[in-house]
Scaffold this motif. Sequence first.
Motif, PDB file in Angstrom:
ATOM      1  N   CYS A  42      28.065  35.887  15.606  1.00 33.17           N
ATOM      2  CA  CYS A  42      27.522  36.995  16.412  1.00 33.17           C
ATOM      3  C   CYS A  42      28.496  38.185  16.344  1.00 33.17           C
ATOM      4  O   CYS A  42      29.710  38.002  16.488  1.00 33.17           O
ATOM      5  CB  CYS A  42      27.337  36.559  17.865  1.00 33.17           C
ATOM      6  SG  CYS A  42      26.398  35.028  18.003  1.00 33.17           S
ATOM      7  N   CYS A  47      35.582  35.918  20.343  1.00 29.65           N
ATOM      8  CA  CYS A  47      36.492  34.949  19.713  1.00 29.65           C
ATOM      9  C   CYS A  47      37.153  35.516  18.449  1.00 29.65           C
ATOM     10  O   CYS A  47      38.033  34.883  17.876  1.00 29.65           O
ATOM     11  CB  CYS A  47      35.760  33.654  19.375  1.00 29.65           C
ATOM     12  SG  CYS A  47      35.145  32.815  20.819  1.00 29.65           S
ATOM     13  N   PHE A  61      35.780  35.107  10.295  1.00 32.83           N
ATOM     14  CA  PHE A  61      35.456  34.287  11.467  1.00 32.83           C
ATOM     15  C   PHE A  61      34.185  33.442  11.283  1.00 32.83           C
ATOM     16  O   PHE A  61      34.130  32.282  11.688  1.00 32.83           O
ATOM     17  CB  PHE A  61      35.316  35.229  12.678  1.00 32.83           C
ATOM     18  CG  PHE A  61      34.786  34.585  13.919  1.00 32.83           C
ATOM     19  CD1 PHE A  61      35.578  33.741  14.677  1.00 32.83           C
ATOM     20  CD2 PHE A  61      33.483  34.820  14.341  1.00 32.83           C
ATOM     21  CE1 PHE A  61      35.092  33.151  15.834  1.00 32.83           C
ATOM     22  CE2 PHE A  61      32.987  34.232  15.491  1.00 32.83           C
ATOM     23  CZ  PHE A  61      33.789  33.399  16.240  1.00 32.83           C
TER      24      PHE A  61
HETATM   25  S1  SF4 Z   1      31.064  31.355  19.627  1.00 36.54           S
HETATM   26 FE1  SF4 Z   1      30.704  33.523  19.194  1.00 36.54          FE
HETATM   27  S2  SF4 Z   1      29.722  33.548  17.213  1.00 36.54           S
HETATM   28 FE2  SF4 Z   1      29.536  31.477  17.980  1.00 36.54          FE
HETATM   29  S3  SF4 Z   1      27.583  31.394  19.025  1.00 36.54           S
HETATM   30 FE3  SF4 Z   1      29.092  31.916  20.559  1.00 36.54          FE
HETATM   31  S4  SF4 Z   1      29.105  34.157  20.615  1.00 36.54           S
HETATM   32 FE4  SF4 Z   1      28.084  33.550  18.723  1.00 36.54          FE
END
Ligand code: SF4
Length: 374
Positions: A42, A47, A61
Motif C-alpha cells: 500500500c 512501515c 518494501f
Molecule cells: S502492512 Fe502496509 S502494505 Fe501491508 S497491508 Fe498493511 S498497510 Fe498495506
Amino acid sequence: MPRRTEFIPYKPKIILNKHKRADHWFWTRYTAYPYKGCQHGCQFCYCREQKFSPFDDPKDFAYTIHVKENAPQLLRKAIARAKTDLIFTGDYQPAEKKFKLSRQMLEVCLERNFPVFILERSPLILRDLDLLTEINAHAVVATAFSIISTPDSAYYERIRQMEHLAPSPEKRFKAMEQFALKGIQTGTCMMPLLPELCDTDENLESIIKWTADHGGSFVLASGLTLSDQQRTFFFNVLAERFPDLVLDYEKHYPAGKSYGAVDGSWRRKALKIRELCEKYGIKDRMPRPIIPGDKFATNKRIVEILADKLYQMELERAHKSRLWDYRKAAWAIEDLKQEVKLIYRTMGLKGLQSIENVGEEMGRVVEGLLLELN
Ligand code: SF4
C-alpha cells in the motif's frame, strides 16, 4: 513487466515484543510478526518509515520480504515465560501461502491458550478460521480488517490505486462476515483515513454501514502518518498519479506534522464517525477482548471505560490536565497487581484513592464504575 518478489529467510533472535502495558486502541500487550516487508505494498504504509523498515529504498518494501523462519519456535519459548495477554500477530500477505508462519504461530498460541488479535487486509486469513475459532473457545480472538473505502465511494477507483496489490474491500467484508458468524469479535480499521479521498461523509457512512451489515461491531479510524523516507515516497506517488492532490496534502502534511494537527480536521472527522457509528448501532472504539476466567477482568473493564472516556474528552477538547488524570488512572489500574474490586471490598473508597496516580477524584470515578459493573 511486473517486478518479481524476493524472499530472504533469516533467523532473528527475538520475535515477541513486550510492551509495558496494553495500548488503548487494540488492547494488545505483545506484538509478534513473521515477515518484514509487505507484498500488499500500500502506497501509504507507514512501515516504510526508517524506524520500521530494513529497506534503504522504500520501493523494495513490497518486493523484498524478510522471512523469520524460526518465528514459531521463538514464540513458543517466549510465551512460556510471558504473562498471558493479547498478542498482535498474523500476516496474511501472499508470502503466507508459501511459508505458513502465521498459522504455525497461531498453533503455538493455541497450545499455550494465548489470546490473539489480528489486523488484516487479506481474506487469506479465512484459511485459519478453524484455528482461530478454537483459540477463541479457549482464550479469546479479535480481528479487524483494514478497509478505507467501499465500491459505493465516489473515489473508489482512486483509493484502490493506493492499495492496488491488496485484495478488494468486498473480499475483506466477506471475510469479516465469516468471523462474525463464528462469534469472533470483528470490525473495521479505517486506517489511514486519506484526506480528500477517504474522509468524505459519504465514504465514512458507507464503510460504517458495510461493517454493520457484515457483522462488524466497531469501526476504528486514524489518520495517515508521513515521516522521513515514506513521506518522500508518498509525495512522489501523488506527483506521478494524483498531481491534483499534491497541494492539498502539502497543506495537511507540513513536514513533521500529523493529519489534522494544522486545522483540527481530524477531530471533526472522528466526531462524524462517532455519530455514524451510533446511527448503525456499532462502536467507534474496539471493545476490549477479555479472556474467560481472567482474574483481572474487572481491572481491565475499568481501564477500557476510562480509556473510552479519555477518547471522548479528547474529541471534546477537554483540558490537558483532565486528560492526564484519566490517562494516569487508567495506567495505574492496568498496572495493579491486585484486583481492584478486592481493594474496594477490603479498604473502601480510601483504598481506591490510595492507589498511586488515582487519588481522591479519580478514586470516586473508579468507585462509581465498580458499582456499575457489579
Ligand atoms: S502492512 Fe502496509 S502494505 Fe501491508 S497491508 Fe498493511 S498497510 Fe498495506
